[in-house]
Enzyme design. Structure first.
Site, mmCIF file in Angstrom:
data_model
loop_
_atom_site.group_PDB
_atom_site.id
_atom_site.type_symbol
_atom_site.label_atom_id
_atom_site.label_comp_id
_atom_site.label_asym_id
_atom_site.label_seq_id
_atom_site.Cartn_x
_atom_site.Cartn_y
_atom_site.Cartn_z
ATOM 1 N N ARG A 151 -118.093 -44.032 55.377
ATOM 2 C CA ARG A 151 -118.544 -42.757 54.805
ATOM 3 C C ARG A 151 -118.387 -42.863 53.300
ATOM 4 O O ARG A 151 -117.264 -42.942 52.799
ATOM 5 C CB ARG A 151 -117.715 -41.596 55.365
ATOM 6 C CG ARG A 151 -117.950 -40.290 54.630
ATOM 7 C CD ARG A 151 -117.337 -39.105 55.341
ATOM 8 N NE ARG A 151 -118.108 -38.754 56.517
ATOM 9 C CZ ARG A 151 -117.992 -37.603 57.178
ATOM 10 N NH1 ARG A 151 -117.101 -36.703 56.789
ATOM 11 N NH2 ARG A 151 -118.735 -37.354 58.229
ATOM 12 N N HIS A 163 -127.061 -38.943 57.620
ATOM 13 C CA HIS A 163 -125.945 -38.830 58.580
ATOM 14 C C HIS A 163 -126.453 -39.140 59.993
ATOM 15 O O HIS A 163 -126.514 -38.257 60.846
ATOM 16 C CB HIS A 163 -125.337 -37.428 58.501
ATOM 17 C CG HIS A 163 -123.964 -37.300 59.083
ATOM 18 N ND1 HIS A 163 -123.249 -38.368 59.601
ATOM 19 C CD2 HIS A 163 -123.153 -36.213 59.234
ATOM 20 C CE1 HIS A 163 -122.083 -37.937 60.033
ATOM 21 N NE2 HIS A 163 -121.987 -36.642 59.829
ATOM 22 N N GLN A 168 -124.563 -38.156 63.241
ATOM 23 C CA GLN A 168 -124.690 -36.737 63.578
ATOM 24 C C GLN A 168 -125.999 -36.497 64.329
ATOM 25 O O GLN A 168 -126.027 -35.775 65.332
ATOM 26 C CB GLN A 168 -124.659 -35.907 62.284
ATOM 27 C CG GLN A 168 -124.744 -34.417 62.531
ATOM 28 C CD GLN A 168 -123.519 -33.872 63.247
ATOM 29 O OE1 GLN A 168 -122.392 -34.119 62.832
ATOM 30 N NE2 GLN A 168 -123.728 -33.145 64.332
ATOM 31 N N ASP A 194 -126.627 -26.088 57.961
ATOM 32 C CA ASP A 194 -125.438 -26.798 57.470
ATOM 33 C C ASP A 194 -125.037 -26.154 56.147
ATOM 34 O O ASP A 194 -125.783 -25.329 55.594
ATOM 35 C CB ASP A 194 -125.770 -28.303 57.289
ATOM 36 C CG ASP A 194 -124.556 -29.135 56.850
ATOM 37 O OD1 ASP A 194 -123.397 -28.700 57.061
ATOM 38 O OD2 ASP A 194 -124.760 -30.236 56.289
ATOM 39 N N CYS A 233 -123.586 -28.796 62.251
ATOM 40 C CA CYS A 233 -122.849 -30.056 62.427
ATOM 41 C C CYS A 233 -121.346 -29.876 62.232
ATOM 42 O O CYS A 233 -120.566 -30.717 62.662
ATOM 43 C CB CYS A 233 -123.378 -31.103 61.444
ATOM 44 S SG CYS A 233 -123.187 -30.590 59.722
ATOM 45 N N ARG A 265 -120.489 -36.083 69.548
ATOM 46 C CA ARG A 265 -120.215 -37.152 68.584
ATOM 47 C C ARG A 265 -119.448 -38.282 69.274
ATOM 48 O O ARG A 265 -119.711 -39.463 69.052
ATOM 49 C CB ARG A 265 -119.414 -36.625 67.383
ATOM 50 C CG ARG A 265 -120.121 -35.627 66.488
ATOM 51 C CD ARG A 265 -121.306 -36.236 65.762
ATOM 52 N NE ARG A 265 -120.919 -37.380 64.961
ATOM 53 C CZ ARG A 265 -120.414 -37.330 63.734
ATOM 54 N NH1 ARG A 265 -120.241 -36.160 63.144
ATOM 55 N NH2 ARG A 265 -120.116 -38.439 63.076
HETATM 56 N N1 CP Z 1 -120.048 -33.294 61.277
HETATM 57 C C1 CP Z 1 -119.219 -34.183 60.685
HETATM 58 O O1 CP Z 1 -119.573 -35.300 60.325
HETATM 59 O O2 CP Z 1 -117.927 -33.727 60.561
HETATM 60 P P1 CP Z 1 -116.748 -34.446 59.777
HETATM 61 O O3 CP Z 1 -117.016 -34.321 58.307
HETATM 62 O O4 CP Z 1 -115.527 -33.666 60.209
HETATM 63 O O5 CP Z 1 -116.657 -35.890 60.194
HETATM 64 N N1 NVA Z 2 -123.691 -31.871 54.427
HETATM 65 C C1 NVA Z 2 -122.268 -31.948 54.669
HETATM 66 C C2 NVA Z 2 -122.003 -32.514 56.028
HETATM 67 C C3 NVA Z 2 -120.566 -32.683 56.391
HETATM 68 C C4 NVA Z 2 -120.387 -33.287 57.755
HETATM 69 C C5 NVA Z 2 -121.625 -32.798 53.580
HETATM 70 O O1 NVA Z 2 -122.198 -33.827 53.219
HETATM 71 O O2 NVA Z 2 -120.561 -32.422 53.091
#
Ligand code: CP
Ligand code: NVA
Length: 305
Positions: free
Chosen positions: A107, A134, A137, A225, A264, A292
């Site tokens: 990430r 993502h 997701q 989101d 999400c 997930r």
């Molecule tokens: N939806 C998602 O990726 O959540 P986290 O940021 O908790 O991993």
């Molecule tokens: N769009 C959000 C998703 C988190 C899972 C972010 O990038 O923070």
């Protein structure tokens, strides 16, 4: 993408439509096996490295638990706990990790950084979220939608809010899966043109609008989101103003009486969605979160078999 013989999952369209359904079927199988208490240790002795430059609840815990269920092991690598945080280049980190672990989930901020990892690693790289995408997701989202509506071709979904990482992979996932999608964002917060073109190449670009009511009318699925993603904290006030009128609330959902509501997570109640909607019968956000785990396991076993 394919780098040499190694497959990576940098975005959802690294999978063909057929491969996508293979992974979703496998995820459904894992879910059933877990429900029945049947063992499925398909990756004995395998190790997953998990690099995080941003926080996570779902991604971290689902990948780590998934590896345990599969008989393997996962190592949490917070960016500030490894030498990357002291300036060791990502390409060196990727090559070093490749010599120890069987796959890396990462990430990161810039999407380019996940590409660098894939270029230098000799093992599969899985995108656990970048600023642009993502895909993990999206896999869970598609499994969740398929559980509700067996025939994806007849589903009409709406994305409302920011055209962000989650949105962009969902656009591509819907194009691959054959889901009819409408996207409603403020003018300056849409899906990247390049992503829309990729969706068109896959067969179906979404309908794009800036009108939330028009977008949700008669939808089966309404998905939103946060308006302020990780790394955008400095733009918070500007963004909250830009997204006024895009909140998923009871009033908006009167135009979509049958719709299931997706998010999400984590959610910012009172901003992009109300507490009442998240807590309502139509909300399927925790099914998404659960899925997930099942889709992560399916991706790992598919990449590593
Ligand atoms: N939806 C998602 O990726 O959540 P986290 O940021 O908790 O991993
Ligand atoms: N769009 C959000 C998703 C988190 C899972 C972010 O990038 O923070």
């Amino acid at each position: 993408g394919i780098e040499g013989d190694v497959r990576h999952l940098l975005d959802i369209d690294d999978l063909s439509r057929e491969e996508l359904f293979t992974v979703l079927d496998r995820a459904a199988d894992y879910k059933l096996a877990q429900t029945r208490g049947e063992g499925h240790a398909d990756l004995p002795g395998k190790t997953l490295g998990m690099l995080f430059q941003k926080p996570s609840t779902r991604t971290r815990v689902s990948f780590e638990t998934g590896m345990t269920h599969l008989g393997g092991h996962a190592i949490f690598l917070g960016a500030d706990d490894i030498q990357l945080g002291r300036g060791e280049p990502l390409k060196d980190t990727a090559r070093t990790l490749s010599r120890y672990v069987d796959a890396v989930m990462a990430r990161v901020f810039k999407h380019e950084n996940i590409r660098v990892m894939a270029e230098y690693a000799d093992v599969p790289i899985v995108n656990g979220l970048t600023d642009d995408a993502h895909p993990c997701q999206t896999l869970a989202d598609l499994l969740t939608i398929r559980e509700r509506f067996a025939d994806l071709d007849s589903v009409s979904a709406t994305w409302i809010g920011d055209g962000n990482n989650v949105a962009q992979s969902f656009v591509l996932g819907c194009a691959l899966a054959g889901i009819d999608l409408t996207v409603a964002t403020p003018e300056d917060h849409g899906i990247d043109e390049a992503v829309l073109e990729r969706a068109a190449d896959l067969g179906t670009a979404p309908t794009v609008t800036h009108d939330p009511v028009e977008a949700v009318t008669d939808a089966n699925v309404v998905y939103t989101d946060v308006w302020v993603s990780m790394g955008q904290e400095d733009e918070r006030e500007i963004r909250l103003r830009a997204f006024e009128g895009f909140q998923v609330n009871q009033e908006l959902l009167e135009h979509a009486p049958e719709a299931a509501v997706m998010h999400c997570l984590p959610a910012h109640r009172g901003e992009e969605i109300t507490d009442a909607v998240i807590e309502s019968e139509r909300s399927i956000v925790f099914d998404q979160a659960e899925n997930r785990l099942h889709t992560q396991k399916a991706v790992l076993s598919w990449l590593l078999e």
